[in-house]
Design a protein around this motif. Structure first.
Motif, PDB file in Angstrom:
ATOM      1  N   LYS A  86       0.865  -1.175   0.000  1.00 52.58           N
ATOM      2  CA  LYS A  86       0.000   0.000   0.000  1.00 52.58           C
ATOM      3  C   LYS A  86       0.905   1.229   0.000  1.00 52.58           C
ATOM      4  O   LYS A  86       1.794   1.349   0.846  1.00 52.58           O
ATOM      5  N   SER A 120      -7.367   2.162   0.079  1.00 48.07           N
ATOM      6  CA  SER A 120      -6.801   2.463  -1.230  1.00 48.07           C
ATOM      7  C   SER A 120      -5.432   1.838  -1.416  1.00 48.07           C
ATOM      8  O   SER A 120      -4.605   1.834  -0.503  1.00 48.07           O
ATOM      9  N   THR A 123      -2.534   6.282  -2.417  1.00 48.10           N
ATOM     10  CA  THR A 123      -3.112   7.516  -1.906  1.00 48.10           C
ATOM     11  C   THR A 123      -2.041   8.604  -1.866  1.00 48.10           C
ATOM     12  O   THR A 123      -0.932   8.362  -1.392  1.00 48.10           O
ATOM     13  N   GLN A 138      -6.159  -3.049  -7.398  1.00 56.19           N
ATOM     14  CA  GLN A 138      -6.766  -3.433  -6.138  1.00 56.19           C
ATOM     15  C   GLN A 138      -7.535  -4.722  -6.376  1.00 56.19           C
ATOM     16  O   GLN A 138      -8.070  -4.934  -7.463  1.00 56.19           O
ATOM     17  N   TYR A 148      -6.318   7.669  -7.598  1.00 53.55           N
ATOM     18  CA  TYR A 148      -6.870   7.498  -6.260  1.00 53.55           C
ATOM     19  C   TYR A 148      -8.105   6.655  -6.394  1.00 53.55           C
ATOM     20  O   TYR A 148      -9.054   7.035  -7.051  1.00 53.55           O
ATOM     21  N   HIS A 150     -10.867   3.526  -4.547  1.00 51.33           N
ATOM     22  CA  HIS A 150     -11.351   2.852  -3.347  1.00 51.33           C
ATOM     23  C   HIS A 150     -11.937   1.507  -3.716  1.00 51.33           C
ATOM     24  O   HIS A 150     -12.603   1.356  -4.722  1.00 51.33           O
TER      25      HIS A 150
END
Length: 274
Positions: A86, A120, A123, A138, A148, A150
């Motif tokens: 991450k 995320s 970021t 992701q 960016y 989610h």
């Protein structure tokens, strides 16, 4: 401001807070210092190689090594590989150029399914960030372009720009790009300014396209535009009714690098992107 445009087969992402508030009022970010003696115009280059042949083996550790409050462009050269981590760029880590080996060989992957604000893969809240040649993934929703994004158990968000108000001059512009992946996702949500133009949208995009999130009733203050896109995800017949439509003249202002993005001339202060 986040701007994405195609360059030699890659989507180049440039982030800064420069933007036009009104016709005569400009809000600007500070300009990072350039080193004209360097071919990339950066102070120096840090290398990241997952196999151990660079200065660092993770992207995050390279970012963390940059001094807080840095004012000179620093290039982080990221060699090919799958970086399962991450990545977070905090507000004090400014003037960073993340230079990947290419979006087909350089990947950042993470698989959080926790709270939306903390899940995320990538970021950044810092001013003056350039990202090139990296694909961000992701596990639920795979973002090829999003700076960016989610993830959630059901549907993700390609963008979450998050303006403070309808008068906020900031926004995301995606031009001549490809948005693809696995799963399903909204193009954006809530108080945002997002334009997607001349791009290819895969069937990852849900039919309604956009989500008011916690701001139902304030949709007239959002700025979402889709123009001249192609692909199965570009069909706007079932989009939310508050998707904006602008005249050709007004739209041209937002898609012009010189008139909107580069109003202050800050692009000349970017490192060399080759």
């Amino acid at each position: 401001m986040v701007v994405v445009w195609a360059k030699d087969g890659f989507c180049v992402v440039v982030m800064a807070t420069s933007g036009v508030l009104k016709e005569t009022t400009v809000v600007g970010a500070f300009l990072c210092e350039l080193n004209e003696a360097n071919p990339f115009k950066v102070a120096f280059t840090i290398t990241v190689d997952i196999s151990g042949h660079g200065n660092f083996t993770t992207i995050q550790s390279a970012i963390d090594s940059i001094p807080s409050g840095n004012t000179m462009w620093i290039r982080i050269q990221i060699f090919a590989g799958v970086y399962r981590e991450k990545v977070t760029i905090t507000k004090d880590k400014t003037c960073i150029f993340l230079d990947g080996a290419g979006r087909h060989v350089t990947f950042i992957e993470w698989g959080d399914h926790e709270l939306m604000y903390s899940s995320s893969t990538f970021t950044s809240v810092a001013e003056n960030l350039v990202v090139k040649g990296i694909e961000i993934k992701q596990s639920v929703v795979h973002y090829s372009l999003g700076t960016y994004g989610h993830g959630s158990h059901d549907t993700g968000y390609i963008t979450a720009q998050g303006r403070d108000s309808a008068d906020d001059p900031s926004g995301f512009v995606f031009k001549d790009c490809v948005i693809l992946g696995e799963g399903k996702a909204y193009l954006g949500r809530a108080f945002s300014g997002v334009i997607i133009a001349n791009s290819k949208l895969s069937d990852i995009v849900v039919p309604q396209g956009w989500n008011a999130w916690f701001n139902v009733g304030y949709e007239d203050q959002f700025t979402y535009l889709e123009v001249d896109n192609i692909g199965p995800g570009a069909n706007t017949s079932h989009r939310v009714p508050w998707l904006k439509k602008l005249s050709a003249s007004d739209l041209g202002q937002f898609l012009s690098v010189d008139r909107f993005v580069n109003h202050e001339g800050w692009i000349a202060n970017l490192p060399t992107i080759v």
